[in-house]
Design an enzyme around this catalytic site. Structure first.
Site, PDB file in Angstrom:
ATOM      1  N   HIS A  84       5.220  18.987   3.354  1.00 12.61           N
ATOM      2  CA  HIS A  84       5.702  17.750   2.717  1.00 12.61           C
ATOM      3  C   HIS A  84       4.534  16.782   2.525  1.00 12.61           C
ATOM      4  O   HIS A  84       4.341  16.208   1.443  1.00 12.61           O
ATOM      5  CB  HIS A  84       6.789  17.120   3.586  1.00 12.61           C
ATOM      6  CG  HIS A  84       7.098  15.679   3.277  1.00 12.61           C
ATOM      7  ND1 HIS A  84       6.254  14.646   3.649  1.00 12.61           N
ATOM      8  CD2 HIS A  84       8.147  15.092   2.661  1.00 12.61           C
ATOM      9  CE1 HIS A  84       6.762  13.494   3.247  1.00 12.61           C
ATOM     10  NE2 HIS A  84       7.919  13.736   2.651  1.00 12.61           N
ATOM     11  N   ASN A  85       3.743  16.593   3.572  1.00  7.98           N
ATOM     12  CA  ASN A  85       2.613  15.676   3.478  1.00  7.98           C
ATOM     13  C   ASN A  85       1.554  16.188   2.509  1.00  7.98           C
ATOM     14  O   ASN A  85       0.895  15.398   1.829  1.00  7.98           O
ATOM     15  CB  ASN A  85       1.999  15.457   4.857  1.00  7.98           C
ATOM     16  CG  ASN A  85       2.822  14.508   5.710  1.00  7.98           C
ATOM     17  OD1 ASN A  85       4.028  14.354   5.496  1.00  7.98           O
ATOM     18  ND2 ASN A  85       2.195  13.873   6.670  1.00  7.98           N
ATOM     19  N   SER A 100       9.787  11.478   8.044  1.00  7.95           N
ATOM     20  CA  SER A 100       9.113  10.876   6.899  1.00  7.95           C
ATOM     21  C   SER A 100       9.859   9.632   6.429  1.00  7.95           C
ATOM     22  O   SER A 100      11.089   9.606   6.411  1.00  7.95           O
ATOM     23  CB  SER A 100       9.011  11.869   5.740  1.00  7.95           C
ATOM     24  OG  SER A 100       8.383  11.268   4.614  1.00  7.95           O
ATOM     25  N   GLU A 126       2.672  15.321  -0.804  1.00 11.02           N
ATOM     26  CA  GLU A 126       2.435  13.878  -0.939  1.00 11.02           C
ATOM     27  C   GLU A 126       0.986  13.601  -1.336  1.00 11.02           C
ATOM     28  O   GLU A 126       0.720  12.742  -2.186  1.00 11.02           O
ATOM     29  CB  GLU A 126       2.764  13.204   0.394  1.00 11.02           C
ATOM     30  CG  GLU A 126       2.516  11.706   0.449  1.00 11.02           C
ATOM     31  CD  GLU A 126       2.701  11.164   1.854  1.00 11.02           C
ATOM     32  OE1 GLU A 126       1.809  10.432   2.325  1.00 11.02           O
ATOM     33  OE2 GLU A 126       3.726  11.483   2.490  1.00 11.02           O
ATOM     34  N   LYS A 146       7.179  19.547   7.585  1.00 12.10           N
ATOM     35  CA  LYS A 146       6.639  18.195   7.431  1.00 12.10           C
ATOM     36  C   LYS A 146       5.179  18.244   6.984  1.00 12.10           C
ATOM     37  O   LYS A 146       4.729  17.414   6.182  1.00 12.10           O
ATOM     38  CB  LYS A 146       6.758  17.425   8.743  1.00 12.10           C
ATOM     39  CG  LYS A 146       6.165  16.008   8.716  1.00 12.10           C
ATOM     40  CD  LYS A 146       6.751  15.160   7.597  1.00 12.10           C
ATOM     41  CE  LYS A 146       6.492  13.664   7.791  1.00 12.10           C
ATOM     42  NZ  LYS A 146       5.098  13.289   7.977  1.00 12.10           N
TER      43      LYS A 146
END
Length: 446
Positions: A157-158, A100, A161, A154
């Site tokens: 995480h996205n 990232s 986001e 990940k």
């Protein structure tokens, strides 16, 4: 060493940047393997899906046992689990790593989330920690866990986001529509917020985007950008995974739905001339300060749901994720880096088994203090007819989570009525069914 399947791309890179480092180009996988000194480590950065499988298949034909393949793209974690098993059977190491940071991370250091066997990670640990961003001299990289753990982290995480960006977009929309603030005025507001507890990369760049003007013109660039948000799939994957794991990921899912609705441009334009909204009303005073409080509270909920999702995935796949370590490596390099990630790290240091960030003393106090403003913001948006799905769903989640008893008893009663699905009682053990359409008697079913 570098290789691109398009020879022209490699040549263009060498012409533009070849003098900035010790780069050696290769024009085939065979040449790449020949140039590199064993044991080799090859980082693959291609679009998720079939291109990853094709690259891995080609590499396994030219690499030797003991070499390691690193997939640094946004691959779906279950694909990574499959690929890891296949590659490791051939005697090669495999790392599926979340990366990232975007263009800035590529230049100054990303946040890295490598998953795979410990042995594979140890082979590439020095390289990965060297290129990762640093915060307080600590690399934003740590071993995540086996097989698909890195790409799962990940993915979540996205998802966080997505929620974070949606909350910022709703903030922009509400203040612009309700108070008629200009992009320049909003840029100043976000710039000020970035100096306090909302300090984050996304808040910072929001001020930059809003302050940008068309070249040589007085108009703001934001007004020339089409209101259709695109997505690459990681937010949708996050929501799908949460449904499978039974995690109420409301904020992230609302953010995904909002992007889908934004893509229905033609329908929205037509609906705007047909569907009625509320009568115009004056926004209450103090709305800017209230929205700041609501944004902070909703952001806490988004991260709490995301970390609950991480914990559920860790349990389901036996990954033993260190949630505090994840907050640590997200403090730099990545898109969701923010000041309050230190608070999340501290929360898991206090209680590694914390079931929800909402129960940590710091976040308890923050939410309690923000909720009056949070409720005023949601009410104002409803009265004004301005959609705020992420704000509203975050508040609804908070209210649902803090209730000892909700309305699901009626849901279960209805399910038992039409489908004999049974229910449990509050006053005794066992499952029960009522013969609703027959004699009305209750029977124990186990």
């Amino acid at each position: 060493m570098l290789y691109n399947r398009t020879r022209q791309r490699t040549e263009e890179f060498m012409e533009s940047f070849g003098g900035q480092g010790d780069f050696r180009p290769a024009y085939s996988f065979e040449e790449l393997a020949k140039i590199m000194k064993p044991p080799r480590a090859v980082l693959v950065m291609v679009k998720a899906g079939k291109p990853v499988d094709e690259s891995i298949d080609a590499l396994t034909k030219v690499l030797d046992k003991g070499d390691t393949i690193i997939d640094g793209g946004n691959s779906f974690f279950q694909d990574t689990q499959r690929r890891a098993a296949t590659v490791e059977r051939l005697g090669l190491g495999f790392i599926g790593s979340g990366v990232s940071g975007g263009e800035e991370g590529a230049l100054h250091g990303p946040s890295l989330m490598p998953g795979g066997t410990r042995r594979s990670y140890e082979h590439v640990e020095e390289m990965l920690t060297a290129i990762a961003a640093k915060v307080d001299e600590i690399p934003c990289c740590t071993y995540i866990g086996p097989d698909g753990a890195g790409h799962f982290v990940k993915m979540v995480h996205n998802g966080i986001e997505y929620a974070d960006i949606q909350l910022i977009a709703e903030t922009y929309d509400l203040l612009r529509q309700a108070l008629h603030l200009s992009p320049d005025e909003l840029a100043t507001t976000f710039r000020g917020w970035n100096e306090g507890r909302l300090q984050s990369y996304l808040i910072e760049i929001t001020s930059h985007v809003l302050a940008k003007h068309e070249d040589g013109a007085a108009s703001s660039l934001i007004d020339a950008i089409e209101d259709e948000a695109e997505q690459k799939g990681t937010g949708r994957w996050t929501s799908q995974s949460a449904l499978e794991l039974g995690v109420p990921l409301t904020g992230i899912t609302e953010a995904v739905f909002a992007r889908m609705l934004s893509s229905q441009k033609a329908q929205r334009v037509k609906a705007s001339t047909i569907l009625a909204g509320p009568s115009a009303s004056k926004a209450p005073g103090g709305l800017v300060d209230d929205v700041q409080e609501a944004l902070y509270a909703s952001k806490i909920v988004a991260y709490a749901q995301g970390f609950e999702h991480l914990a559920a995935g860790s349990l389901e796949y036996s990954w033993k994720l260190d949630l505090g370590a994840l907050a640590t490596i997200w403090r730099g390099g990545c898109i969701i880096r923010a000041k309050f990630l230190d608070r999340i790290k501290d929360a898991y240091l206090r209680d590694p088994a914390l079931p929800s960030l909402l129960l940590d003393p710091f976040f308890q106090e923050a939410l309690a203090g923000a909720q009056p403003a949070w409720r005023r913001v949601v009410k104002t948006a409803v009265d004004q007819g301005i959609p705020i799905p992420a704000f509203a769903s975050s508040l609804a989640y908070y209210d649902g989570y803090r209730r000892a008893r909700g309305p699901a008893n009626l849901i279960q009663g209805l399910r038992d009525y039409f489908g004999a699905h049974t229910y449990h009682r509050t006053d005794r053990e066992g499952a029960y069914h009522t013969r609703w359409a027959q004699d009305g008697t209750e029977v124990k079913t186990d």
